[in-house]
Design a protein around this motif. Structure first.
Motif, PDB file in Angstrom:
ATOM      1  N   GLY A  17      13.373 -10.636 -11.134  1.00  0.00           N
ATOM      2  CA  GLY A  17      13.538  -9.203 -11.349  1.00  0.00           C
ATOM      3  C   GLY A  17      14.788  -8.834 -12.121  1.00  0.00           C
ATOM      4  O   GLY A  17      15.191  -7.668 -12.143  1.00  0.00           O
ATOM      5  N   LEU A  18      15.430  -9.794 -12.777  1.00  0.00           N
ATOM      6  CA  LEU A  18      16.650  -9.533 -13.540  1.00  0.00           C
ATOM      7  C   LEU A  18      16.295  -9.224 -14.991  1.00  0.00           C
ATOM      8  O   LEU A  18      16.237 -10.092 -15.845  1.00  0.00           O
ATOM      9  CB  LEU A  18      17.586 -10.743 -13.470  1.00  0.00           C
ATOM     10  CG  LEU A  18      18.000 -11.169 -12.073  1.00  0.00           C
ATOM     11  CD1 LEU A  18      18.783 -12.467 -12.113  1.00  0.00           C
ATOM     12  CD2 LEU A  18      18.797 -10.070 -11.401  1.00  0.00           C
ATOM     13  N   THR A  19      16.024  -7.965 -15.260  1.00  0.00           N
ATOM     14  CA  THR A  19      15.593  -7.546 -16.591  1.00  0.00           C
ATOM     15  C   THR A  19      16.636  -6.726 -17.338  1.00  0.00           C
ATOM     16  O   THR A  19      16.472  -6.450 -18.516  1.00  0.00           O
ATOM     17  CB  THR A  19      14.313  -6.703 -16.497  1.00  0.00           C
ATOM     18  OG1 THR A  19      14.617  -5.509 -15.760  1.00  0.00           O
ATOM     19  CG2 THR A  19      13.195  -7.473 -15.824  1.00  0.00           C
ATOM     20  N   GLY A  20      17.669  -6.292 -16.667  1.00  0.00           N
ATOM     21  CA  GLY A  20      18.662  -5.430 -17.293  1.00  0.00           C
ATOM     22  C   GLY A  20      18.339  -3.955 -17.146  1.00  0.00           C
ATOM     23  O   GLY A  20      19.106  -3.091 -17.581  1.00  0.00           O
ATOM     24  N   TYR A  21      17.215  -3.628 -16.531  1.00  0.00           N
ATOM     25  CA  TYR A  21      16.829  -2.228 -16.351  1.00  0.00           C
ATOM     26  C   TYR A  21      17.918  -1.490 -15.573  1.00  0.00           C
ATOM     27  O   TYR A  21      18.415  -1.971 -14.563  1.00  0.00           O
ATOM     28  CB  TYR A  21      15.502  -2.135 -15.603  1.00  0.00           C
ATOM     29  CG  TYR A  21      15.045  -0.701 -15.415  1.00  0.00           C
ATOM     30  CD1 TYR A  21      14.434  -0.027 -16.458  1.00  0.00           C
ATOM     31  CD2 TYR A  21      15.253  -0.042 -14.227  1.00  0.00           C
ATOM     32  CE1 TYR A  21      14.027   1.286 -16.317  1.00  0.00           C
ATOM     33  CE2 TYR A  21      14.862   1.282 -14.065  1.00  0.00           C
ATOM     34  CZ  TYR A  21      14.250   1.936 -15.110  1.00  0.00           C
ATOM     35  OH  TYR A  21      13.869   3.248 -14.963  1.00  0.00           O
ATOM     36  N   GLY A  22      18.309  -0.318 -16.076  1.00  0.00           N
ATOM     37  CA  GLY A  22      19.311   0.498 -15.405  1.00  0.00           C
ATOM     38  C   GLY A  22      20.745   0.170 -15.790  1.00  0.00           C
ATOM     39  O   GLY A  22      21.674   0.803 -15.305  1.00  0.00           O
TER      40      GLY A  22
END
Length: 82
Positions: A17-22
């Motif tokens: 879940g490490l996508t950079g979202y936010g």
């Protein structure tokens, strides 16, 4: 792009879940062209050289860097996603 993704373990990060979202970033470069792959991601722009009000990139380097950092890859089917 694929070679770099393999080197940094990109797929494993996405699985976790490490996508950079936010995450917000600031880039000091030649500017930014509002390419469709940036979608809503460009939240502000400031021209320290000519004082122009709207986003532009007369050299292209800033857009390139921002694409690496935050492009969503929609136009390439996810192949060139930042």
């Amino acid at each position: 792009m694929e070679r770099v993704r393999n080197q940094i373990g990109y797929q494993e990060a996405v699985k976790q879940g490490l996508t950079g979202y936010g995450i917000g970033i600031g880039v000091l470069d030649s500017g930014i062209f509002l390419h469709p792959d940036f979608d809503y991601r460009v939240r502000g722009f400031r021209d320290f050289v000519y004082g122009k009000k709207g986003p532009y990139d007369d050299l292209g380097h800033g857009t390139h860097v921002c694409g690496i950092l935050a492009g969503n890859g929609n136009l390439s089917g996810g192949k060139y996603m930042g």
